[in-house]
Design a protein around this motif. Structure first.
Motif, PDB file in Angstrom:
ATOM      1  N   LEU A 113       6.476  -3.569   1.875  1.00 46.81           N
ATOM      2  CA  LEU A 113       7.033  -2.974   0.653  1.00 46.81           C
ATOM      3  C   LEU A 113       7.388  -4.113  -0.305  1.00 46.81           C
ATOM      4  O   LEU A 113       8.093  -5.048   0.086  1.00 46.81           O
ATOM      5  N   ILE A 114       6.883  -4.036  -1.538  1.00 45.17           N
ATOM      6  CA  ILE A 114       7.186  -5.059  -2.555  1.00 45.17           C
ATOM      7  C   ILE A 114       8.186  -4.487  -3.561  1.00 45.17           C
ATOM      8  O   ILE A 114       7.921  -3.456  -4.178  1.00 45.17           O
ATOM      9  N   VAL A 115       9.329  -5.162  -3.717  1.00 36.39           N
ATOM     10  CA  VAL A 115      10.325  -4.715  -4.696  1.00 36.39           C
ATOM     11  C   VAL A 115      10.515  -5.833  -5.729  1.00 36.39           C
ATOM     12  O   VAL A 115      11.028  -6.913  -5.399  1.00 36.39           O
ATOM     13  N   ASP A 116      10.074  -5.595  -6.937  1.00 31.86           N
ATOM     14  CA  ASP A 116      10.148  -6.616  -7.994  1.00 31.86           C
ATOM     15  C   ASP A 116      10.047  -5.905  -9.338  1.00 31.86           C
ATOM     16  O   ASP A 116       9.208  -5.014  -9.498  1.00 31.86           O
ATOM     17  N   ASP A 117      10.885  -6.291 -10.297  1.00 29.72           N
ATOM     18  CA  ASP A 117      10.835  -5.621 -11.602  1.00 29.72           C
ATOM     19  C   ASP A 117       9.628  -6.070 -12.425  1.00 29.72           C
ATOM     20  O   ASP A 117       9.267  -5.421 -13.399  1.00 29.72           O
ATOM     21  N   SER A 118       9.017  -7.174 -12.043  1.00 34.02           N
ATOM     22  CA  SER A 118       7.871  -7.673 -12.815  1.00 34.02           C
ATOM     23  C   SER A 118       6.556  -7.125 -12.264  1.00 34.02           C
ATOM     24  O   SER A 118       6.202  -7.385 -11.111  1.00 34.02           O
ATOM     25  N   ARG A 119       5.827  -6.434 -13.144  1.00 33.24           N
ATOM     26  CA  ARG A 119       4.519  -5.917 -12.752  1.00 33.24           C
ATOM     27  C   ARG A 119       3.587  -7.076 -12.391  1.00 33.24           C
ATOM     28  O   ARG A 119       2.813  -7.000 -11.442  1.00 33.24           O
ATOM     29  N   THR A 120       3.692  -8.160 -13.147  1.00 34.75           N
ATOM     30  CA  THR A 120       2.830  -9.322 -12.888  1.00 34.75           C
ATOM     31  C   THR A 120       3.078  -9.871 -11.486  1.00 34.75           C
ATOM     32  O   THR A 120       2.138 -10.128 -10.731  1.00 34.75           O
ATOM     33  N   ASN A 175      12.876  -1.718  -8.965  1.00 35.24           N
ATOM     34  CA  ASN A 175      14.255  -2.229  -8.948  1.00 35.24           C
ATOM     35  C   ASN A 175      14.857  -1.952  -7.572  1.00 35.24           C
ATOM     36  O   ASN A 175      14.247  -1.273  -6.733  1.00 35.24           O
ATOM     37  N   GLY A 176      16.059  -2.476  -7.354  1.00 35.90           N
ATOM     38  CA  GLY A 176      16.657  -2.384  -6.039  1.00 35.90           C
ATOM     39  C   GLY A 176      16.921  -0.958  -5.583  1.00 35.90           C
ATOM     40  O   GLY A 176      16.707  -0.607  -4.417  1.00 35.90           O
ATOM     41  N   GLU A 177      17.368  -0.135  -6.519  1.00 36.58           N
ATOM     42  CA  GLU A 177      17.699   1.258  -6.173  1.00 36.58           C
ATOM     43  C   GLU A 177      16.458   1.988  -5.660  1.00 36.58           C
ATOM     44  O   GLU A 177      16.487   2.636  -4.611  1.00 36.58           O
ATOM     45  N   GLU A 178      15.367   1.821  -6.438  1.00 37.76           N
ATOM     46  CA  GLU A 178      14.102   2.446  -6.029  1.00 37.76           C
ATOM     47  C   GLU A 178      13.609   1.824  -4.713  1.00 37.76           C
ATOM     48  O   GLU A 178      13.048   2.503  -3.857  1.00 37.76           O
ATOM     49  N   GLY A 179      13.864   0.527  -4.559  1.00 35.68           N
ATOM     50  CA  GLY A 179      13.433  -0.182  -3.351  1.00 35.68           C
ATOM     51  C   GLY A 179      14.088   0.369  -2.096  1.00 35.68           C
ATOM     52  O   GLY A 179      13.447   0.543  -1.058  1.00 35.68           O
ATOM     53  N   VAL A 180      15.390   0.651  -2.190  1.00 39.15           N
ATOM     54  CA  VAL A 180      16.119   1.197  -1.036  1.00 39.15           C
ATOM     55  C   VAL A 180      15.528   2.566  -0.665  1.00 39.15           C
ATOM     56  O   VAL A 180      15.287   2.861   0.519  1.00 39.15           O
ATOM     57  N   LYS A 181      15.275   3.388  -1.690  1.00 36.19           N
ATOM     58  CA  LYS A 181      14.690   4.725  -1.434  1.00 36.19           C
ATOM     59  C   LYS A 181      13.333   4.592  -0.750  1.00 36.19           C
ATOM     60  O   LYS A 181      13.037   5.290   0.227  1.00 36.19           O
ATOM     61  N   LYS A 182      12.503   3.684  -1.282  1.00 33.58           N
ATOM     62  CA  LYS A 182      11.160   3.498  -0.707  1.00 33.58           C
ATOM     63  C   LYS A 182      11.250   2.976   0.729  1.00 33.58           C
ATOM     64  O   LYS A 182      10.441   3.321   1.579  1.00 33.58           O
ATOM     65  N   TYR A 183      12.242   2.121   0.977  1.00 30.98           N
ATOM     66  CA  TYR A 183      12.396   1.587   2.330  1.00 30.98           C
ATOM     67  C   TYR A 183      12.659   2.730   3.312  1.00 30.98           C
ATOM     68  O   TYR A 183      12.054   2.811   4.384  1.00 30.98           O
ATOM     69  N   ILE A 184      13.575   3.624   2.929  1.00 30.71           N
ATOM     70  CA  ILE A 184      13.940   4.746   3.808  1.00 30.71           C
ATOM     71  C   ILE A 184      12.742   5.677   4.004  1.00 30.71           C
ATOM     72  O   ILE A 184      12.482   6.140   5.124  1.00 30.71           O
ATOM     73  N   GLU A 185      11.986   5.887   2.937  1.00 28.86           N
ATOM     74  CA  GLU A 185      10.792   6.750   3.005  1.00 28.86           C
ATOM     75  C   GLU A 185       9.687   6.147   3.871  1.00 28.86           C
ATOM     76  O   GLU A 185       9.074   6.818   4.687  1.00 28.86           O
ATOM     77  N   CYS A 186       9.438   4.842   3.678  1.00 24.76           N
ATOM     78  CA  CYS A 186       8.217   4.224   4.240  1.00 24.76           C
ATOM     79  C   CYS A 186       8.438   3.428   5.520  1.00 24.76           C
ATOM     80  O   CYS A 186       7.482   3.141   6.239  1.00 24.76           O
ATOM     81  N   LYS A 187       9.660   2.991   5.770  1.00 28.86           N
ATOM     82  CA  LYS A 187       9.944   2.143   6.953  1.00 28.86           C
ATOM     83  C   LYS A 187       8.915   1.019   7.099  1.00 28.86           C
ATOM     84  O   LYS A 187       8.161   0.965   8.085  1.00 28.86           O
ATOM     85  N   PRO A 188       8.860   0.115   6.154  1.00 25.92           N
ATOM     86  CA  PRO A 188       7.872  -0.975   6.211  1.00 25.92           C
ATOM     87  C   PRO A 188       8.200  -1.985   7.320  1.00 25.92           C
ATOM     88  O   PRO A 188       9.349  -2.042   7.778  1.00 25.92           O
ATOM     89  N   ASP A 189       7.185  -2.753   7.731  1.00 25.26           N
ATOM     90  CA  ASP A 189       7.438  -3.840   8.701  1.00 25.26           C
ATOM     91  C   ASP A 189       8.204  -4.973   8.013  1.00 25.26           C
ATOM     92  O   ASP A 189       9.070  -5.612   8.605  1.00 25.26           O
ATOM     93  N   VAL A 190       7.807  -5.234   6.781  1.00 26.78           N
ATOM     94  CA  VAL A 190       8.424  -6.334   6.015  1.00 26.78           C
ATOM     95  C   VAL A 190       8.661  -5.855   4.580  1.00 26.78           C
ATOM     96  O   VAL A 190       7.831  -5.141   4.019  1.00 26.78           O
ATOM     97  N   THR A 191       9.803  -6.278   4.000  1.00 21.46           N
ATOM     98  CA  THR A 191      10.093  -5.959   2.601  1.00 21.46           C
ATOM     99  C   THR A 191      10.271  -7.259   1.824  1.00 21.46           C
ATOM    100  O   THR A 191      10.973  -8.164   2.287  1.00 21.46           O
ATOM    101  N   THR A 192       9.627  -7.356   0.662  1.00 21.75           N
ATOM    102  CA  THR A 192       9.919  -8.503  -0.211  1.00 21.75           C
ATOM    103  C   THR A 192      10.827  -8.003  -1.329  1.00 21.75           C
ATOM    104  O   THR A 192      10.544  -6.995  -1.961  1.00 21.75           O
ATOM    105  N   LEU A 193      11.921  -8.710  -1.545  1.00 15.78           N
ATOM    106  CA  LEU A 193      12.946  -8.269  -2.511  1.00 15.78           C
ATOM    107  C   LEU A 193      13.192  -9.358  -3.541  1.00 15.78           C
ATOM    108  O   LEU A 193      13.675 -10.447  -3.190  1.00 15.78           O
ATOM    109  N   ASP A 194      12.850  -9.085  -4.784  1.00 15.38           N
ATOM    110  CA  ASP A 194      13.187 -10.016  -5.859  1.00 15.38           C
ATOM    111  C   ASP A 194      14.711 -10.030  -6.002  1.00 15.38           C
ATOM    112  O   ASP A 194      15.365  -8.995  -5.791  1.00 15.38           O
ATOM    113  N   ILE A 195      15.285 -11.171  -6.323  1.00 12.98           N
ATOM    114  CA  ILE A 195      16.749 -11.221  -6.460  1.00 12.98           C
ATOM    115  C   ILE A 195      17.190 -10.693  -7.820  1.00 12.98           C
ATOM    116  O   ILE A 195      18.082  -9.849  -7.919  1.00 12.98           O
TER     117      ILE A 195
END
Lengths: 117, 293
Positions: free
Chosen positions: A5-12, A34-54
């Motif tokens: 799961l990739i969480v980053d506000d930059s499309r690039t 963004n982080g809020e959407e990232g948390v939701k996606k994490y719960i939905e998808c249960k990824p092996d690894v998540t990358t989180l932009d700070i």
């Protein structure tokens, strides 16, 4: 091969990271802006690894990390940051981040980290 | 950078045509050899080591030679010798003009003296220009009395341009302004002990020169996707800058902002026009306070 799961506000950044990961056989199962959407996606998808932009609007990576770790104490999270955010990196380590990568992305480094996890 | 600065002057003064100047650059490109390649051909480094340094350069604000020394692949003396083999950019430029029979050495020297006079450069300034080093050249185009950290922020941005966007960029005379009207822009502020903002703005499609190079794709218009790429470039530069000054200041990176719609920047702005891949963009910075818009 990891499901990521990739969480980053930059499309690039999301696009460059997705390209690097998919080229190497990993599967990007979801993206979040963004982080809020990232948390939701994490719960939905249960990824092996998540990358989180700070640095993100709405909810930053540190808060998202805390929420993900509250939900799953074993979550494997790589914090993504432009250099120069040492204080936040220390805070992320305290909150259970597994690894860090800095922008611009260095392919070999990212792949090594994911392999290690 | 000197070949671009002096080259555009020669065209402006009618000493060279655009086509002749392009031929000169093409001649230079053919003979310009990268430091890593010279190091490998001199058997001082392996290809793998050279590739590793190239990769590191993409993420670190350091020159090839400095990184190679840090890694223990080269000594400082070896780097000096390799730089000598690589040659001075100004001399390569002059050589290419003469070899193509466009101007004689005397004509070039006369034009260089005119260039010096027209721009009010001192003999020392000319030495800085001929050095080919962006850290020595760019300050000549900036207003006087810039605070140390702001100068470093600007120089680091220029080094970022050279490494990540276009190795042939050059700058025009910068200026201080409290008001700047911009079209498309991307910007990011640093908050904390000492506030700062770095912005890149361009008219029409000019800003795409930065977006295309950084994202590795071709954008048709300066829309939010393209400006996001410009913002990410600024983010990378600001990250390196924050690393450098974090010992002196406690600062945080604020999420980048961008817009394809025009707006007015206000604040204590330093505006530096930069030529990137044939387009002119503006590097706009403030230090001590944010840019207001």
């Amino acid at each position: 091969m990891a499901r990521i799961l990739i969480v980053d506000d930059s499309r690039t950044s999301r696009k460059i990271l997705r390209g690097l990961l998919e080229e190497s056989g990993h599967e990007v199962i979801a993206e979040a802006e963004n982080g809020e959407e990232g948390v939701k996606k994490y719960i939905e998808c249960k990824p092996d690894v998540t990358t989180l932009d700070i640095t993100m609007p709405v909810m930053d990576g540190l808060e998202a990390l805390t929420k993900i770790r509250e939900y799953d104490g074993n979550a494997k999270v790589i914090m993504v940051t432009a250099a120069g955010q040492q204080n936040k990196m220390v805070e992320a380590i305290k909150n259970g981040a597994s690894e860090f990568v800095t922008k611009p992305f260095e392919k070999d480094n990212i792949l090594k980290i994911i392999e290690k996890m | 950078m000197i070949s671009r600065l002096f080259g555009s002057y020669l065209v402006k003064e009618g000493k060279l045509t655009e086509a002749q100047l392009e031929t000169v650059y093409e001649t230079m490109r053919k003979v310009r050899v990268k430091l890593g390649l010279i190091a490998v051909s001199e058997k001082l480094m392996t290809t793998e080591q050279s590739d590793e340094i190239n990769r590191l350069q993409a993420i670190m604000d350091k020159r090839f030679g400095d990184l190679a020394v840090e890694k223990g692949y080269l000594t400082a003396d070896q780097v000096t010798r390799l730089l000598g083999l690589q040659g001075n950019q100004y001399l390569s430029f002059v050589q290419a003009i003469v070899d193509n029979d466009f101007l004689s050495m005397d004509e070039i020297n006369k034009s260089l003296a005119d260039y010096q006079n027209d721009n009010g450069f001192t003999a020392t300034d000319m030495e800085d220009l001929k050095s080919g080093e962006s850290d020595r050249i760019v300050p000549l185009f900036l207003p006087q009395n810039i605070v140390e950290y702001q100068l470093e922020h600007i120089l680091m941005s220029i080094r970022g341009f050279i490494r990540l966007i276009d190795s042939d960029i050059y700058v025009e005379k910068g200026y201080i302004s409290d008001y700047e009207e911009v079209q498309s822009f991307a910007m990011q502020s640093l908050d904390g002990d000492n506030k700062a903002t770095m912005a890149i703005a361009g008219e029409g499609k000019n800003i795409l020169a930065v977006a295309d190079a950084f994202a590795g794709e071709t954008f048709e218009i300066a829309d939010e996707d393209a400006l996001d790429a410009v913002a990410e470039f600024i983010n990378c530069v600001n990250g390196m800058f924050a690393t450098k000054i974090n010992n002196a200041f406690d600062i945080d990176l604020v999420p980048p902002e961008y817009s394809p719609d025009g707006c007015k920047f206000t604040g204590k702005l330093i505006v530096l026009p930069v030529h990137v891949k044939g387009s002119v963009i503006k590097l706009i910075s403030s230090f001590g306070e944010f840019i207001n818009k």
